[in-house]
Design an enzyme around this catalytic site. Structure first.
Site, PDB file in Angstrom:
ATOM      1  CG  HIS A   1      -1.814  -1.152   1.327  1.00 12.12           C
ATOM      2  ND1 HIS A   1      -3.073  -1.143   0.775  1.00 12.12           N
ATOM      3  CD2 HIS A   1      -1.647  -2.393   1.854  1.00 12.12           C
ATOM      4  CE1 HIS A   1      -3.648  -2.320   0.978  1.00 12.12           C
ATOM      5  NE2 HIS A   1      -2.803  -3.099   1.623  1.00 12.12           N
TER       6      HIS A   1
ATOM      7  CE  LYS B   1      -6.522  -7.567  -1.970  1.00 10.31           C
ATOM      8  NZ  LYS B   1      -5.722  -6.748  -1.088  1.00 10.31           N
TER       9      LYS B   1
ATOM     10  CG  ASP C   1      -1.209  -5.995   3.975  1.00  9.57           C
ATOM     11  OD1 ASP C   1      -1.524  -5.033   3.251  1.00  9.57           O
ATOM     12  OD2 ASP C   1      -1.978  -6.495   4.803  1.00  9.57           O
TER      13      ASP C   1
HETATM   14  O1  DOR Z   1      -4.143  -4.264   7.908  1.00 10.78           O
HETATM   15  C1  DOR Z   1      -4.507  -3.988   6.775  1.00 10.78           C
HETATM   16  N1  DOR Z   1      -4.346  -2.754   6.250  1.00 10.78           N
HETATM   17  N2  DOR Z   1      -5.098  -4.930   6.044  1.00 10.78           N
HETATM   18  C2  DOR Z   1      -5.641  -4.663   4.857  1.00 10.78           C
HETATM   19  O2  DOR Z   1      -6.199  -5.548   4.270  1.00 10.78           O
HETATM   20  C3  DOR Z   1      -5.636  -3.282   4.317  1.00 10.78           C
HETATM   21  C4  DOR Z   1      -4.576  -2.502   4.878  1.00 10.78           C
HETATM   22  C5  DOR Z   1      -4.745  -1.013   4.614  1.00 10.78           C
HETATM   23  O3  DOR Z   1      -5.022  -0.633   3.481  1.00 10.78           O
HETATM   24  O4  DOR Z   1      -4.542  -0.235   5.541  1.00 10.78           O
HETATM   25 ZN    ZN Z   2      -3.179  -5.057   2.007  1.00 11.20          ZN
END
Ligand code: DOR
Ligand code: ZN
Length: 346
Positions: free
Chosen positions: A16, A100, A248
């Site tokens: 992200h 996704k 992640d």
């Molecule tokens: O912990 C997480 N943060 N899990 C996710 O699936 C999304 C992510 C986020 O975009 O902050």
């Molecule tokens: Zn994620």
């Protein structure tokens, strides 16, 4: 004892990067260690169309340090209205390499995600035809299902039926957190794979909840019992190519995490590779690190591994910064809570 390790440059198959001030602050951190990353589309206004992906990729490239060769590989966010023709155009461009699937309400910015999975059938058929992988956030969202069971229930109730309807679709189970996830991921080599995060290899649910609530360890899927973490270590260090790294890494400003309703997400981009070297070293599996971080993901996506190499050295414990500064405020970097002796030196 091995103190130096040279491996093919890693890729991050789940990242992200956000937008604006956060994007500007975190892109250089990922670009320092990783050659490429699969960029998640869950912006506040999600990346739904090919046009959105091209524009977002442009903003990412603009935020890269001069001379960086870091390559963002884009994803599209599936909605019940996604047009198969747009998906096809995006995939054929080479800019977008996967789509996704977020179940509606499963996590950050997933409100536009899928409620009725059968509505996805035409898009998924198109993806299966063209060989485009579907990445899935594998958790059910119904309130009756306990948050610690949501991954296992998703596999039984949603993912397995979906894959039976369309066995040729390539699927990546993102950020698996359970023994059930690890077992299912290895059940269909070449068609099915799973990413594993740095933090799910290093923390369990006690780290979040015992002795005080620690918002910087809160993420989704939520870390499970210790026996599941040990299963994930076994999977990641097994050398089975169906498991590969997706950090992640999910930056949120401290003020959004340290709140009465804190956001899910752990920011690990800056120290993932040293942390992983430590985990693999402690599991006596340093020889399996390169496959997990640098080879298996590329192979699954039909790409060549990076040409560059990186070198890690083992020495006294490394001190990482606690925070990453952004123009909107600080982000807390993942604290692995154990000594990390490995450092990327070149
Ligand atoms: O912990 C997480 N943060 N899990 C996710 O699936 C999304 C992510 C986020 O975009 O902050
Ligand atoms: Zn994620």
């Amino acid at each position: 004892m091995k103190n130096t390790l040279t491996i093919t440059q890693p890729d991050d198959w789940h990242l992200h990067l956000r937008d604006g001030a956060l994007l500007a602050a975190v892109v250089p951190e990922s670009a320092r260690n990783f050659g490429r990353a699969l960029i998640m589309p869950n912006l506040t206004i999600p990346v739904v169309t090919y046009k959105d992906a091209v524009a977002y990729r442009g903003r990412i490239k603009d935020a890269l340090p001069d001379g960086s060769s870091f390559k963002p590989l884009m994803t599209l966010y599936l909605t019940e209205k996604t047009d198969p023709n747009d998906i096809k155009k995006a995939y054929e461009s080479g800019i977008v390499i996967a789509a996704k699937l977020y179940p509606a309400g499963a996590t950050t910015n997933s409100a536009l995600g899928i409620e009725n999975f059968e509505k996805l059938q035409p898009v998924l058929e198109c993806m299966a035809d063209i060989g485009m992988p579907m990445c899935v956030h594998g958790e059910v969202t119904s309130h009756e299902v306990d948050i610690f069971d949501r991954e296992a229930v998703f596999i039984d109730k949603v993912l397995d039926p979906l894959r039976r309807r369309l066995p040729s679709l390539k699927v990546v189970m993102e950020h698996i957190t359970t023994a059930e996830g690890a077992a299912y991921a290895r059940s269909d080599p070449g068609k099915l794979a799973a990413t594993i995060t740095t933090h799910h290899l290093m923390i369990n649910r006690n780290n979040i909840l015992a002795g005080g609530i620690r918002p910087h360890y809160y993420c989704l899927p939520i870390p499970k019992r210790e026996k599941h973490r040990l299963c994930l270590i076994e999977a990641a260090t097994s050398g089975n190519p169906c498991y590969f790294l997706g950090t992640d890494s999910a930056p949120h400003l401290d003020k959004s995490k340290e709140s009465s309703c804190g956001c899910a997400g752990i920011y690990t981009a800056s120290n993932s590779i040293p942390c992983l070297a430590e985990v693999f070293d402690r599991a006596d599996a340093l020889d399996k690190l390169e496959g997990f971080t640098s080879i298996f993901g590329a192979n699954f996506y039909g790409l060549s591994p990076n040409k560059r190499k990186i070198t890690l050295n083992k020495d006294l414990p490394v001190i990482f910064p606690q925070k990453i500064k952004t123009d909107d405020g600080p982000i807390t970097l993942f604290n692995p809570n154990i000594d990390i002796h490995w450092k990327v030196t070149s």
